[in-house]
Design a protein around this motif. Structure first.
Motif, mmCIF file in Angstrom:
data_model
loop_
_atom_site.group_PDB
_atom_site.id
_atom_site.type_symbol
_atom_site.label_atom_id
_atom_site.label_comp_id
_atom_site.label_asym_id
_atom_site.label_seq_id
_atom_site.Cartn_x
_atom_site.Cartn_y
_atom_site.Cartn_z
ATOM 1 N N HIS A 98 0.818 -1.216 0.000
ATOM 2 C CA HIS A 98 0.000 0.000 0.000
ATOM 3 C C HIS A 98 0.847 1.258 0.000
ATOM 4 O O HIS A 98 2.005 1.250 0.388
ATOM 5 C CB HIS A 98 -0.880 0.044 1.258
ATOM 6 N N MET A 109 -5.225 5.898 1.414
ATOM 7 C CA MET A 109 -4.430 4.698 1.291
ATOM 8 C C MET A 109 -4.880 3.953 0.056
ATOM 9 O O MET A 109 -6.067 3.821 -0.195
ATOM 10 C CB MET A 109 -4.665 3.841 2.528
ATOM 11 N N HIS A 148 3.727 0.886 2.768
ATOM 12 C CA HIS A 148 3.699 -0.145 3.803
ATOM 13 C C HIS A 148 3.109 -1.438 3.258
ATOM 14 O O HIS A 148 2.454 -1.439 2.226
ATOM 15 C CB HIS A 148 2.890 0.308 5.029
ATOM 16 N N MET A 181 0.345 -4.246 3.974
ATOM 17 C CA MET A 181 -0.885 -4.346 4.741
ATOM 18 C C MET A 181 -1.220 -5.828 4.869
ATOM 19 O O MET A 181 -1.467 -6.497 3.878
ATOM 20 C CB MET A 181 -1.989 -3.619 3.972
HETATM 21 CU CU LIG Z 1 -2.624 0.028 3.973
#
Ligand SMILES: [Cu+2]
Length: 160
Positions: free
Chosen positions: A75, A86, A109, A111
């Motif tokens: 993400h 996001m 990041h 997820m």
């Molecule tokens: Cu995320």
């Protein structure tokens, strides 16, 4: 014992006290994958790390998997008209030659969704990362305190 030896010993101790860990895959270096402890009802956890491309050709982080969650997505978090948004990076995340890409809170990041159980501080989460060219590498995410950051410190002053 020499002074030099003592200094080396101290450095070893300091390095292990923050549980630094890293992985190599071809010309990619993956530094200190970490995540945060989750509250009991949480369904998601973020995954963070630094990826360095020491080679001369681009690669992409295109996916991965973990024992503790059904889905594992890449993400991006970004500001859009004053709102944090996001989105999933369907084509993965490019790691350009010579670049250091940091996955961190508020930015890129991993997820992990549909957690099979809450993550507790001190646990290690087994996962694998898939790169378009370099292939697959097994890593462990170090679980840090709720609200913790990459250095393993609490950030209470920011969350309250
Ligand atoms: Cu995320």
């Amino acid at each position: 014992m020499t002074r030099h030896f003592l200094a080396a010993l101290l450095l070893t101790f300091l390095a292990s006290s923050v549980q630094a860990h890293e992985y190599k895959l071809g010309s990619l270096e993956i530094k200190h994958p970490w995540t945060r402890a989750t509250p009991k009802s949480a369904q998601v956890a973020g995954g963070y790390m630094k990826i360095i491309n020491t080679g001369t050709t681009p690669d992409r982080l295109v996916g991965g998997s973990t024992d503790v969650a059904k889905s594992f997505e890449i993400h991006e978090m970004s500001m859009n008209g004053g709102v944090m948004k996001m989105r999933e990076l369907k084509d993965g995340l490019e790691i350009a030659p010579g670049a250091t890409v940091e996955l961190k809170p508020g930015s890129y990041h991993i997820m992990m969704m549909n957690l099979s159980h809450p993550l507790a501080k001190g646990d290690k989460v087994k996962a694998s990362l898939n790169f378009e060219k370099a292939g697959k590498v097994d890593v462990e995410f170090a679980v840090q305190a709720i609200g913790g950051n990459a250095a393993g410190m609490d950030m209470k002053e920011h969350t309250q």
